[in-house]
Motif scaffolding. Structure first.
Motif, PDB file in Angstrom:
ATOM      1  N   ALA A   1      13.817  -0.275  28.344  1.00  0.00           N
ATOM      2  CA  ALA A   1      13.424  -0.720  27.019  1.00  0.00           C
ATOM      3  C   ALA A   1      14.223  -1.961  26.639  1.00  0.00           C
ATOM      4  O   ALA A   1      15.319  -2.208  27.154  1.00  0.00           O
ATOM      5  N   ALA A   2      13.640  -2.747  25.746  1.00  0.00           N
ATOM      6  CA  ALA A   2      14.340  -3.944  25.283  1.00  0.00           C
ATOM      7  C   ALA A   2      15.562  -3.539  24.473  1.00  0.00           C
ATOM      8  O   ALA A   2      15.537  -2.569  23.709  1.00  0.00           O
ATOM      9  N   SER A   3      16.642  -4.283  24.630  1.00  0.00           N
ATOM     10  CA  SER A   3      17.868  -3.971  23.902  1.00  0.00           C
ATOM     11  C   SER A   3      17.701  -4.305  22.430  1.00  0.00           C
ATOM     12  O   SER A   3      16.867  -5.131  22.036  1.00  0.00           O
ATOM     13  N   ALA A   4      18.522  -3.665  21.622  1.00  0.00           N
ATOM     14  CA  ALA A   4      18.463  -3.910  20.182  1.00  0.00           C
ATOM     15  C   ALA A   4      18.800  -5.364  19.875  1.00  0.00           C
ATOM     16  O   ALA A   4      18.221  -5.979  18.964  1.00  0.00           O
ATOM     17  N   GLU A   5      19.761  -5.939  20.637  1.00  0.00           N
ATOM     18  CA  GLU A   5      20.131  -7.331  20.417  1.00  0.00           C
ATOM     19  C   GLU A   5      18.964  -8.262  20.718  1.00  0.00           C
ATOM     20  O   GLU A   5      18.709  -9.228  19.978  1.00  0.00           O
ATOM     21  N   SER A   6      18.246  -7.980  21.814  1.00  0.00           N
ATOM     22  CA  SER A   6      17.099  -8.811  22.173  1.00  0.00           C
ATOM     23  C   SER A   6      16.014  -8.721  21.120  1.00  0.00           C
ATOM     24  O   SER A   6      15.427  -9.735  20.724  1.00  0.00           O
ATOM     25  N   VAL A   7      15.743  -7.510  20.643  1.00  0.00           N
ATOM     26  CA  VAL A   7      14.711  -7.321  19.611  1.00  0.00           C
ATOM     27  C   VAL A   7      15.096  -8.067  18.339  1.00  0.00           C
ATOM     28  O   VAL A   7      14.265  -8.733  17.700  1.00  0.00           O
TER      29      VAL A   7
ATOM     30  N   ALA B   1       5.883 -15.337  11.559  1.00  0.00           N
ATOM     31  CA  ALA B   1       5.177 -14.243  12.225  1.00  0.00           C
ATOM     32  C   ALA B   1       5.820 -12.921  11.835  1.00  0.00           C
ATOM     33  O   ALA B   1       7.013 -12.872  11.494  1.00  0.00           O
ATOM     34  N   PRO B   2       5.091 -11.835  11.863  1.00  0.00           N
ATOM     35  CA  PRO B   2       5.659 -10.538  11.487  1.00  0.00           C
ATOM     36  C   PRO B   2       6.825 -10.145  12.387  1.00  0.00           C
ATOM     37  O   PRO B   2       6.726 -10.207  13.617  1.00  0.00           O
ATOM     38  N   ALA B   3       7.919  -9.738  11.785  1.00  0.00           N
ATOM     39  CA  ALA B   3       9.074  -9.306  12.566  1.00  0.00           C
ATOM     40  C   ALA B   3       8.764  -8.063  13.384  1.00  0.00           C
ATOM     41  O   ALA B   3       9.448  -7.782  14.372  1.00  0.00           O
ATOM     42  N   ALA B   4       7.712  -7.321  12.993  1.00  0.00           N
ATOM     43  CA  ALA B   4       7.339  -6.112  13.735  1.00  0.00           C
ATOM     44  C   ALA B   4       6.917  -6.418  15.161  1.00  0.00           C
ATOM     45  O   ALA B   4       6.893  -5.524  16.014  1.00  0.00           O
TER      46      ALA B   4
END
Length: 720
Positions: free
Chosen positions: A141-147, A159-162
């Motif tokens: 899964a993508a890391s929280a920092e990357s997200v 653009a939507p942050a979602a």
């Protein structure tokens, strides 16, 4: 019947467009509606760890994806003038430039065949596994920092942050940097269209964002081909791509295509005979050159089609003669005997027929197992697996194709990755897309016999390609056509539809009922009445065993409206579990293109708990919105490969444009004992049956198979 006014289009659900129209709307349809647009399922055997089903399929596809990625040229930056290209990629770039400039005719260039895959040796016999498979490792899964970094870039561009999590998962750890440097990469996300990507790019790049920016034109070219794949195409005519680019404001579409080829975004192929009159004697007048079609395609589908063609050719050469004469003599029908004899003599066989003909591959599997062979049947859905197991008389001899390829079902694989089988019969073969087909043949060792069985009249696969249709059209192997007709009034009705005739049939037991309606509101009302009252009272079929099928998801009588009305009547509730209540009928989509019918059991911090054909499934909270929806009503594509005791097909007036012969054939054939047709399209129904065949898909597999067959049949040159 008077013509009805047209309302909101429900979205076509035809063979040419596997995903409903509103499910692929670039303006951004909610993922919960878009995801289930495909068909099929793949719940594992009872006792299998259903929680990791999606992870198992992703892991099974990882190997193919890695090979596809290796095909792409490594590049640190934009490729100028093709300087970083070599081999096939350089040849392809030269081809498209020379053809488009007029320096050479298109017939002068041919895409070189892909290298033949390594031939597998037959594995040692292995018993069918009777234990639960080991869960596949979950995808990273993508890391929280990357997200968070991606979300910041998205917010800066309006653009939507979602979209941060899916963007990080798709583009990797450098997703924020990639989007900042090339904002049009946003087009790679589902539900994002050119208008949204252009707005995002203008917000980030300001005046530097122009319609002819090479980053934009490359992304648009790839997006057009991805959109075409949703409609079943594995390639598109180059002229169509250039026209579409011009419609998106690109001033020089030809240069845009050249750049996309140079960047490795797309590949270019030609479809036509070699120029020069090969084989003509000197002095004979030259025949006029046949038209040559230049195609553009994404490498993932190009690799899959080439691998599939090579694998099928390998299987055709294998098998060899075997003495199954006693088994053929004992077959329950002449068609089953013919299928057994053909399979004994050939490594690859195509078998066609309707619902009743499914007993013939079942007889083949039973006969092969009686000879001591490791024989298995793979169906498209859990329901298909259940019916096949009943026909064979051996539950362990039937699996779902998705479960077999993921390792959740079946005998498992040897150390080389080959399935431990001597014979594999794939039912519902029209639902086989090209990428799944490539995974399948790559999983079979030399000497394994493969039988593709299905009904050519039903809707095609939800994914790109038309494997079964291309195999039949290319005459790549022997074809056994069943002579077993579908019985009863429903069978008679559907058989007529298959040849373009909508006939009235005698239905003394109310097997077929036509319910005329004036508008969409009445269609919804009568549908609820049929499911909740009329069918249970008159036929004894419970509401839970009656399936509603309609043309698309949108509109006043699409799946959304019908599901809302049916829930209010059959299982009212506040929707306290993210819109769902215990007892709700749902469609779970563990992976794109697969739909698993289920029932909501409960929900907790772990996620939404479902019962899918007796197997428990837990959908994490963050995936419920994108992978679960109500399913009292389905589209015909979602229902393909499954049958219910009763089916109610809803045809409101605004559905007329989405009707075709394959759609009607598929929808009307989903009921085993009863079919009700809520009819509001007047003469559009017989017109669709008589005049609207399946829309052609652009693929390369047929040409690859025909070329392979021609090379095998060509006489060897004689020595002088």
């Amino acid at each position: 019947m008077t013509a009805l006014p047209r309302g909101e289009s429900p979205g076509a659900d035809t063979a040419a467009d596997p995903a409903a129209a509103d499910a692929t709307d670039p303006a951004g349809t909610p993922a919960a509606e878009a995801a289930p647009a495909g068909t099929g399922d793949g719940a594992g055997e009872e006792g299998a760890p259903a929680v990791s089903e999606a992870e198992a399929e992703i892991a099974a596809q990882r190997e193919l994806r890695e090979r596809i990625e290796k095909r792409k040229a490594e590049k640190d930056g934009p490729i100028e003038a093709g300087g970083k290209l070599s081999g096939t990629a350089a040849d392809l770039l030269a081809a498209v430039r020379a053809v488009e400039s007029g320096q050479k005719p298109a017939t002068a260039f041919y895409d070189s065949p892909a290298p033949a895959p390594a031939r597998r040796t037959a594995p040692a016999p292995a018993p069918v596994r009777d234990r639960a498979p080991e869960p596949a490792p979950a995808p990273r899964a993508a890391s929280a920092e990357s997200v968070a970094a991606v979300a910041a870039v998205l917010s800066a561009g309006g653009a939507p942050a979602a979209l941060g999590r899916p963007a990080a998962a798709l583009l990797g750890d450098r997703a924020a940097e990639i989007l900042r440097e090339d904002p049009w990469q946003l087009l790679a996300l589902p539900g994002v269209g050119p208008e949204q990507a252009d707005g995002f790019a203008r917000a980030l790049l300001k005046a530097a964002a122009g319609p002819d920016d090479e980053r934009r034109t490359a992304a648009l070219t790839g997006w057009l081909l991805e959109r075409a794949a949703l409609r079943g195409h594995t390639a598109l005519d180059a002229d169509r791509v250039r026209e579409a680019l011009a419609g998106r404001g690109v001033s020089d579409p030809a240069a845009a295509v050249q750049h996309a080829v140079a960047e490795g975004v797309v590949l270019v192929f030609q479809d036509g005979p070699e120029a020069g009159g090969a084989g003509e004697e000197p002095g004979e007048p030259e025949e006029p050159a046949a038209p040559v079609q230049v195609l553009l395609g994404l490498d993932r589908y190009a690799l899959a089609e080439e691998s599939l063609a090579d694998g099928l050719a390998r299987l055709v050469d294998g098998g060899g003669e075997a003495d199954w004469s006693e088994a053929a003599t004992a077959a329950p029908s002449p068609s089953a005997a013919e299928l057994i004899r053909a399979t004994a003599a050939h490594g690859l066989v195509a078998h066609t027929g309707g619902e009743a003909a499914r007993a013939e591959p079942a007889a083949l599997i039973a006969a092969a197992r009686g000879l001591g062979l490791r024989a298995l049947g793979a169906a498209h859905s859990v329901d298909g697996r259940r019916r096949l197991a009943a026909d064979i008389g051996a539950p362990e001899a039937a699996v779902t194709l998705a479960g077999l390829l993921s390792g959740a079902e079946g005998p498992g694989r040897d150390e080389e990755g080959a399935l431990a089988l001597d014979l594999l019969v794939v039912l519902d073969a029209p639902q086989l897309d090209v990428e799944t087909g490539a995974m399948l043949v790559e999983s079979l060792a030399d000497g394994v016999r493969l039988v593709l069985s299905g009904d050519p009249g039903v809707l095609g696969s939800a994914g790109a390609g038309q494997v079964f249709a291309d195999v039949l059209a290319a005459r790549a192997c022997p074809r056994v056509a069943s002579r077993t007709p579908d019985a009863g009034p429903i069978g008679e009705l559907v058989s007529g539809i298959g040849v373009g005739e909508l006939n009235q049939v005698a239905a003394p037991g109310k097997e077929v009922v036509i319910v005329p309606v004036r508008d969409a509101g009445e269609a919804v009302h009568r549908t609820v009445q049929l499911v909740a009252d009329s069918v249970p009272r008159a036929l004894g079929v419970p509401s839970g065993e009656t399936q509603v099928i309609t043309v698309g998801h949108g509109g006043a009588a699409g799946t959304r409206a019908l599901n809302e009305a049916l829930k209010q009547r059959l299982n009212p509730g506040p929707g306290r579990f993210g819109g769902f209540d215990p007892g709700d009928r749902v469609a779970h989509v563990p992976a794109p293109g697969r739909t698993v019918p289920g029932v909501v059991v409960s929900a907790d911090a772990e996620g939404l708990h479902l019962d899918c054909a007796g197997s428990p499934v837990v959908v994490p909270q963050e995936r419920v919105a994108e992978s679960v929806r109500h399913a009292w009503a389905l589209s015909a594509h979602q229902a393909a490969g499954m049958r219910w005791p009763a089916a109610v097909v809803v045809l409101p007036g605004d559905a007329a444009g989405g009707l075709s012969r394959p759609w009607v054939y598929t929808a009307f054939g989903r009921g085993e004992r009863h079919l009700s047709v809520v009819h509001g399209v007047d003469q559009a129904l017989p017109r669709a049956v008589a005049e609207v065949p399946a829309q052609e898909r652009t693929t390369r597999l047929r040409a690859l198979l025909e070329a392979s067959r021609a090379s095998q049949q060509a006489p060897e040159p004689q020595e002088r």
